[in-house]
Design a protein around this motif. Structure first.
Motif, PDB file in Angstrom:
ATOM      1  N   ASP A   1      -0.022  24.364 -66.919  1.00  0.00           N
ATOM      2  CA  ASP A   1       1.052  24.550 -67.890  1.00  0.00           C
ATOM      3  C   ASP A   1       0.791  25.867 -68.619  1.00  0.00           C
ATOM      4  O   ASP A   1      -0.224  26.024 -69.302  1.00  0.00           O
ATOM      5  N   LEU A   2       1.691  26.817 -68.473  1.00  0.00           N
ATOM      6  CA  LEU A   2       1.475  28.141 -69.059  1.00  0.00           C
ATOM      7  C   LEU A   2       1.693  28.184 -70.561  1.00  0.00           C
ATOM      8  O   LEU A   2       1.455  29.216 -71.185  1.00  0.00           O
ATOM      9  N   MET A   3       2.098  27.064 -71.143  1.00  0.00           N
ATOM     10  CA  MET A   3       2.190  27.029 -72.601  1.00  0.00           C
ATOM     11  C   MET A   3       0.805  27.139 -73.230  1.00  0.00           C
ATOM     12  O   MET A   3       0.653  27.647 -74.344  1.00  0.00           O
ATOM     13  N   TYR A   4      -0.211  26.631 -72.539  1.00  0.00           N
ATOM     14  CA  TYR A   4      -1.560  26.696 -73.102  1.00  0.00           C
ATOM     15  C   TYR A   4      -2.602  27.236 -72.124  1.00  0.00           C
ATOM     16  O   TYR A   4      -3.799  27.201 -72.399  1.00  0.00           O
ATOM     17  N   THR A   5      -2.161  27.736 -70.970  1.00  0.00           N
ATOM     18  CA  THR A   5      -3.094  28.289 -69.992  1.00  0.00           C
ATOM     19  C   THR A   5      -2.907  29.794 -69.892  1.00  0.00           C
ATOM     20  O   THR A   5      -1.905  30.257 -69.330  1.00  0.00           O
ATOM     21  N   PRO A   6      -3.822  30.602 -70.432  1.00  0.00           N
ATOM     22  CA  PRO A   6      -3.714  32.057 -70.277  1.00  0.00           C
ATOM     23  C   PRO A   6      -3.765  32.429 -68.795  1.00  0.00           C
ATOM     24  O   PRO A   6      -4.503  31.825 -68.014  1.00  0.00           O
ATOM     25  N   LEU A   7      -2.976  33.412 -68.410  1.00  0.00           N
ATOM     26  CA  LEU A   7      -2.903  33.798 -67.005  1.00  0.00           C
ATOM     27  C   LEU A   7      -4.253  34.270 -66.454  1.00  0.00           C
ATOM     28  O   LEU A   7      -4.572  34.015 -65.295  1.00  0.00           O
ATOM     29  N   LYS A   8      -5.047  34.928 -67.276  1.00  0.00           N
ATOM     30  CA  LYS A   8      -6.360  35.363 -66.807  1.00  0.00           C
ATOM     31  C   LYS A   8      -7.234  34.158 -66.474  1.00  0.00           C
ATOM     32  O   LYS A   8      -7.922  34.127 -65.444  1.00  0.00           O
ATOM     33  N   HIS A   9      -7.207  33.135 -67.338  1.00  0.00           N
ATOM     34  CA  HIS A   9      -7.954  31.908 -67.073  1.00  0.00           C
ATOM     35  C   HIS A   9      -7.435  31.220 -65.812  1.00  0.00           C
ATOM     36  O   HIS A   9      -8.205  30.678 -65.015  1.00  0.00           O
ATOM     37  N   LEU A  10      -6.115  31.249 -65.636  1.00  0.00           N
ATOM     38  CA  LEU A  10      -5.517  30.612 -64.466  1.00  0.00           C
ATOM     39  C   LEU A  10      -5.976  31.287 -63.174  1.00  0.00           C
ATOM     40  O   LEU A  10      -6.283  30.618 -62.183  1.00  0.00           O
ATOM     41  N   GLY A  11      -6.031  32.612 -63.181  1.00  0.00           N
ATOM     42  CA  GLY A  11      -6.507  33.329 -62.011  1.00  0.00           C
ATOM     43  C   GLY A  11      -7.942  32.962 -61.679  1.00  0.00           C
ATOM     44  O   GLY A  11      -8.282  32.699 -60.517  1.00  0.00           O
ATOM     45  N   TYR A  12      -8.772  32.903 -62.704  1.00  0.00           N
ATOM     46  CA  TYR A  12     -10.180  32.541 -62.516  1.00  0.00           C
ATOM     47  C   TYR A  12     -10.305  31.122 -61.973  1.00  0.00           C
ATOM     48  O   TYR A  12     -11.016  30.866 -60.993  1.00  0.00           O
ATOM     49  N   LYS A  13      -9.584  30.184 -62.591  1.00  0.00           N
ATOM     50  CA  LYS A  13      -9.668  28.778 -62.192  1.00  0.00           C
ATOM     51  C   LYS A  13      -9.146  28.569 -60.772  1.00  0.00           C
ATOM     52  O   LYS A  13      -9.667  27.724 -60.032  1.00  0.00           O
ATOM     53  N   SER A  14      -8.137  29.324 -60.379  1.00  0.00           N
ATOM     54  CA  SER A  14      -7.591  29.200 -59.027  1.00  0.00           C
ATOM     55  C   SER A  14      -8.650  29.513 -57.978  1.00  0.00           C
ATOM     56  O   SER A  14      -8.747  28.841 -56.950  1.00  0.00           O
ATOM     57  N   VAL A  15      -9.446  30.539 -58.260  1.00  0.00           N
ATOM     58  CA  VAL A  15     -10.528  30.904 -57.343  1.00  0.00           C
ATOM     59  C   VAL A  15     -11.601  29.819 -57.342  1.00  0.00           C
ATOM     60  O   VAL A  15     -12.077  29.388 -56.284  1.00  0.00           O
ATOM     61  N   VAL A  16     -11.975  29.353 -58.533  1.00  0.00           N
ATOM     62  CA  VAL A  16     -12.989  28.303 -58.643  1.00  0.00           C
ATOM     63  C   VAL A  16     -12.577  27.055 -57.875  1.00  0.00           C
ATOM     64  O   VAL A  16     -13.377  26.443 -57.161  1.00  0.00           O
ATOM     65  N   ALA A  17     -11.303  26.663 -58.003  1.00  0.00           N
ATOM     66  CA  ALA A  17     -10.820  25.463 -57.325  1.00  0.00           C
ATOM     67  C   ALA A  17     -10.982  25.580 -55.818  1.00  0.00           C
ATOM     68  O   ALA A  17     -11.318  24.600 -55.135  1.00  0.00           O
ATOM     69  N   ALA A  18     -10.763  26.768 -55.286  1.00  0.00           N
ATOM     70  CA  ALA A  18     -10.861  26.970 -53.840  1.00  0.00           C
ATOM     71  C   ALA A  18     -12.310  27.035 -53.366  1.00  0.00           C
ATOM     72  O   ALA A  18     -12.678  26.386 -52.383  1.00  0.00           O
ATOM     73  N   ILE A  19     -13.133  27.804 -54.056  1.00  0.00           N
ATOM     74  CA  ILE A  19     -14.507  27.969 -53.573  1.00  0.00           C
ATOM     75  C   ILE A  19     -15.357  26.736 -53.853  1.00  0.00           C
ATOM     76  O   ILE A  19     -16.395  26.534 -53.202  1.00  0.00           O
ATOM     77  N   SER A  20     -14.931  25.886 -54.790  1.00  0.00           N
ATOM     78  CA  SER A  20     -15.665  24.651 -55.050  1.00  0.00           C
ATOM     79  C   SER A  20     -15.709  23.766 -53.808  1.00  0.00           C
ATOM     80  O   SER A  20     -16.698  23.070 -53.557  1.00  0.00           O
ATOM     81  N   ASP A  21     -14.637  23.794 -53.011  1.00  0.00           N
ATOM     82  CA  ASP A  21     -14.621  23.016 -51.769  1.00  0.00           C
ATOM     83  C   ASP A  21     -15.644  23.540 -50.767  1.00  0.00           C
ATOM     84  O   ASP A  21     -16.203  22.769 -49.977  1.00  0.00           O
ATOM     85  N   ILE A  22     -15.885  24.842 -50.779  1.00  0.00           N
ATOM     86  CA  ILE A  22     -16.917  25.415 -49.915  1.00  0.00           C
ATOM     87  C   ILE A  22     -18.295  24.938 -50.379  1.00  0.00           C
ATOM     88  O   ILE A  22     -19.136  24.524 -49.568  1.00  0.00           O
ATOM     89  N   CYS A  23     -18.519  24.976 -51.692  1.00  0.00           N
ATOM     90  CA  CYS A  23     -19.783  24.484 -52.251  1.00  0.00           C
ATOM     91  C   CYS A  23     -19.976  23.000 -51.931  1.00  0.00           C
ATOM     92  O   CYS A  23     -21.103  22.541 -51.722  1.00  0.00           O
ATOM     93  N   GLY A  24     -18.851  22.259 -51.901  1.00  0.00           N
ATOM     94  CA  GLY A  24     -18.907  20.830 -51.624  1.00  0.00           C
ATOM     95  C   GLY A  24     -19.363  20.492 -50.223  1.00  0.00           C
ATOM     96  O   GLY A  24     -19.563  19.309 -49.903  1.00  0.00           O
TER      97      GLY A  24
END
Length: 343
Positions: free
Chosen positions: A63-86
């Motif tokens: 929700d962009l009402m409370y999610t800064p776009l910079k944080h969203l970009g970072y989290k998007s990468v984390v969400a993807a690479i976490s599966d590799i770590c898994g």
């Protein structure tokens, strides 16, 4: 406030891609050809390659009402690479594709990509491609992660054996409570626009929601300790749901101890303030991006002295079911509700 706004249409698709990737850096020796051609070229030097994709949709996953776009970009990468770590592997490359409406400016996309590039730097990964297209409304982000592992050393969900120890990294449930806090403040703001957010002293749970981290450090630590998990996955849908996946794939049961589940003090405080059981947040919350894995009991002495990992239970035969022993010593069936936002 007169913030500069550059319309996306002023650049065109290829101009936009060139703009967003103008400062792209190459960190991996395996990157032979990066952004700029029809496809990227990577050489994993005899390693096996893992590939996983994460899709995030505005209004469903963020929700962009409370999610800064910079944080969203970072989290998007984390969400993807976490599966590799898994899978006990090391992330090396990502591609990022976005679908955007004309609601977004070039400056807004710069913020998004600043977060993406920050994650690339932290995790030593290369952005090697992607695509952009228009959307009727909102924002959609797709991140494909590529990782490497020594041949046949990847870990699946299907190797857990009776007697194995059940381990989790970090602490659980804080991201779910951070989301509850943000949703509460959003509701208050919509009803009373002049009211300032009340998020003081809640930096940890808010941070776990907006800017999580992938546990690449655990993959590295396990390698240095020469510990090979028998089964493994990342925790994005709550501990109980992920345990159910491992039990199903491995054809086993499990017992976990409520008092062994790791909580952060701030998470516990916020849970009590919301009158929510902290254990329920850990079992059925989501977005923690921690790791769940099983190991042979012989590895216990290597694990028990690290603060990064908690042993929360053990694997049983399938016929014994999936159980939790409460703090009071009672035994209950484990229930997997999962992360409802993603369902």
């Amino acid at each position: 406030m007169n913030e500069e706004r550059t319309e996306i249409g002023s650049l065109g698709e290829f101009g936009l891609i060139e703009h967003l990737t103008r400062n792209n850096e190459t960190r991996q020796a395996s990157t032979i050809l990066s952004v700029g051609d029809d496809a990227a070229v990577i050489d994993q030097f005899g390693k096996q390659t893992l590939i996983s994709t994460e899709l995030l949709v505005e209004g469903v996953h963020f929700d962009l009402m409370y999610t800064p776009l910079k944080h969203l970009g970072y989290k998007s990468v984390v969400a993807a690479i976490s599966d590799i770590c898994g899978m006990n592997a090391t992330p090396t490359h990502i591609t990022v594709s976005i679908a955007i409406s004309n609601r977004f400016s070039i400056e807004a996309l710069d913020d998004l990509y600043n977060g993406i590039y920050a994650a690339c730097e932290v995790y030593n990964i290369d952005l090697i491609g992607g695509d952009t297209t228009s959307a009727g409304k909102g924002l959609i982000i797709s991140v494909t992660a590529v990782g490497e592992v020594t041949p046949d050393k990847f870990i699946t969900r299907s190797g857990a054996q009776k007697g194995d120890l059940i381990c989790v990294t970090g602490d659980l449930g804080a991201a779910y409570l951070g989301l509850q806090l943000l949703e509460r403040e959003k509701k208050i703001f919509l009803e009373h626009p002049g009211v300032q957010p009340d998020l003081d002293n809640r930096k940890y749970v808010i941070g776990r929601t907006l800017r999580p981290e992938a546990r690449v450090d655990i993959v590295e630590w396990l390698a240095t300790q020469e510990i090979t998990p028998t089964a493994m996955m990342d925790i994005t849908d709550g501990l109980s749901s992920e345990l159910f996946h491992i039990c199903k794939q491995s054809n086993v049961g499990c017992v976990i101890y409520e008092d062994k589940i790791p909580f952060h003090d701030e998470m516990r405080e916020v849970a009590y303030k919301f009158e929510i059981d902290p254990t329920a947040c850990a079992l059925s919350g989501g977005d923690d991006y921690e790791l769940l894995f099983t190991v042979n009991q012989e590895e216990y002495d290597k694990i028990r002295f690290t603060e990064k990992i908690s042993v929360v239970g053990y694997i049983t035969e399938a016929g014994e079911g999936k159980k939790m022993i409460t703090r009071k010593g009672n035994t209950h069936d484990l229930v997997a509700q999962g992360w409802q936002q993603d369902k």
